[in-house]
Scaffold this active site. Structure first.
Site, PDB file in Angstrom:
ATOM      1  N   HIS A   1      30.272  63.710  80.285  1.00 20.22           N
ATOM      2  CA  HIS A   1      29.461  64.220  81.394  1.00 20.22           C
ATOM      3  C   HIS A   1      29.388  65.741  81.409  1.00 20.22           C
ATOM      4  CE1 HIS A   1      33.316  64.622  83.764  1.00 20.22           C
ATOM      5  NE2 HIS A   1      32.673  65.655  84.235  1.00 20.22           N
TER       6      HIS A   1
ATOM      7  N   ASP B   1      32.898  57.741  79.375  1.00 21.79           N
ATOM      8  CA  ASP B   1      32.778  59.184  79.567  1.00 21.79           C
ATOM      9  C   ASP B   1      33.667  59.919  78.572  1.00 21.79           C
ATOM     10  OD1 ASP B   1      32.152  61.643  80.574  1.00 21.79           O
ATOM     11  OD2 ASP B   1      33.346  61.441  82.408  1.00 21.79           O
TER      12      ASP B   1
ATOM     13  N   GLY C   1      36.193  71.003  87.307  1.00 21.78           N
ATOM     14  CA  GLY C   1      36.581  72.028  86.342  1.00 21.78           C
ATOM     15  C   GLY C   1      37.663  71.540  85.404  1.00 21.78           C
TER      16      GLY C   1
ATOM     17  N   SER D   1      37.490  68.538  84.319  1.00 20.89           N
ATOM     18  CA  SER D   1      36.786  67.520  83.539  1.00 20.89           C
ATOM     19  C   SER D   1      36.966  67.723  82.046  1.00 20.89           C
ATOM     20  CB  SER D   1      35.293  67.547  83.874  1.00 20.89           C
ATOM     21  OG  SER D   1      35.060  67.113  85.183  1.00 20.89           O
TER      22      SER D   1
END
Length: 382
Positions: A168, A220, A319, A321
């Site tokens: 993502h 993801d 952040g 991620s």
């Protein structure tokens, strides 16, 4: 009489010799090693070019054993991130870090599937609102930037030329923009450059999982192929190491303690990312509990795992991620999750959700050709 005197002298010398061997000698260094608490060099200027002030101008809870005295040299008496000093900025005093030359390290070369998951620094430093940690505690953490200045996401170095991150992060990034991405390894602060620790890379290729669903965040996960300006991959150092991949389909029990690390926001409503690398301890949540109506229900797929702190005080946030969820097994750190999504940050009954890495070993091997890394050969056999 002479014999007694001689024996007394020999005995005294023997005691002194034993004492000199047993007396611990404090290590003093003129270069940066670890957090620099043993640094005793003469750098007296901050990273911003300000002159350091004499330590004796202030009331200090530290003394000579921490290197503090009548001088203005950079020191790290409180085990902060690195040596620092007090400087004058206008009418006020402030603390600023110092740029200390890093000590040569014997940890060089490239990591292999047999040397993954090792780290030289385990100390964690508490600060208000969480904890920060030197990069040596999580040397596989990668920081992704748009160009060189705009922080984008985290990632994990799984092989010298490959970083694993979240798909993502690239939902709104086209192919041309992907080539302008930068990856930094060995980075402890996103607003400062440490040339002695950091390695910078260009992104040669972004490989998103073909079944990534940007609505549900299923699958993801993404891979980045990295090279520096000279065409080289990551070089092993105390601040840059690969993390181990567990064998395919490996699962740890609910309640198992793991770690997350990144530069994400400290609160859901915060405007800014953390300037320093932070870490937190979380515990795995069972799939059954995470799929219950009290938690996330059917939003949790078989490709996801959940983790949070029992008191809901720590969590991954925006952040973080793409960053790592790592778990220590037999003294090595294994990558079990990639930070993906969650409702708010550190919210009750809403743990962090991670892409379950052990469901993608075959896909990673197909994309990278590194089956030796994805077999998880360092994972202990029961």
């Amino acid at each position: 009489m002479k014999l007694l005197v001689t024996l007394a002298l020999v005995a005294a010398l023997g005691v002194n010799a034993v004492w000199s061997r047993r007396r611990p000698k404090q290590r003093e260094e003129t270069c940066l090693s670890g957090d620099g608490s043993s640094y005793r060099g003469s750098v007296s200027e901050s990273v911003n070019g300000h002159k350091c002030l004499n330590w004796d101008l202030f009331e200090n809870p530290w003394g000579a054993s921490q290197g503090i005295g009548n001088h203005r040299y950079c020191r790290n008496p409180n085990h902060s991130l690195m040596p620092w000093c007090r400087v004058r900025r206008g009418r006020r005093y402030s603390r600023e870090f110092c740029n200390i030359p890093k000590c040569p390290t014997s940890v060089t070369g490239v990591d292999t599937e047999l040397t993954c998951g090792e780290r030289t620094e385990r100390r964690m430093h508490k600060v208000v609102g969480g904890s920060f940690t030197p990069i040596e505690s999580h040397p596989w953490v990668a920081a992704l930037f748009r160009g060189r200045s705009a922080f984008l996401c985290g990632g994990s170095l799984i092989a010298p030329c490959w970083v694993l991150t979240a798909a993502h992060c690239f939902s709104n990034v086209d192919v041309a923009a992907a080539r302008r991405l930068s990856v930094y390894l060995g980075k402890s602060a996103i607003n400062a450059t440490d040339n002695h620790r950091e390695q910078r890379f260009n992104v040669e290729e972004v490989i998103m999982h073909p079944d990534f669903d940007e609505n549900t965040f299923n699958n993801d996960i993404a891979l980045l192929r990295i090279r520096d300006a000279a065409g080289r991959c990551a070089v092993k150092s105390a601040a840059t190491r690969t993390v181990c991949l567990p064998p395919a389909r490996t699962q740890l029990p609910a309640g198992f303690q793991c770690s997350i690390a990144g530069f994400g926001r400290e609160r859901y409503d915060s405007w800014h990312y953390s300037q320093l690398l932070k870490q937190a301890e979380v515990k795995l949540v069972s799939q059954t509990k995470c799929q219950s109506s009290l938690y996330y229900g059917d939003r949790i797929t078989g490709n996801m795992i959940c983790a949070g702190s029992p008191d809901w005080s720590t969590d991954a946030c925006k952040g973080d991620s793409g960053g790592p969820l790592v778990c220590e097994v037999s003294g090595r750190m294994f990558l079990f999750g990639v930070v993906s999504w969650g409702d708010d940050c550190a919210k009750k009954n809403k743990p962090g959700v991670y892409a379950q890495v052990t469901g993608y070993n075959e896909w990673i091997a197909q994309q990278t050709g590194l089956s030796q890394f994805t077999r998880g050969v360092m994972y202990p056999i029961k």
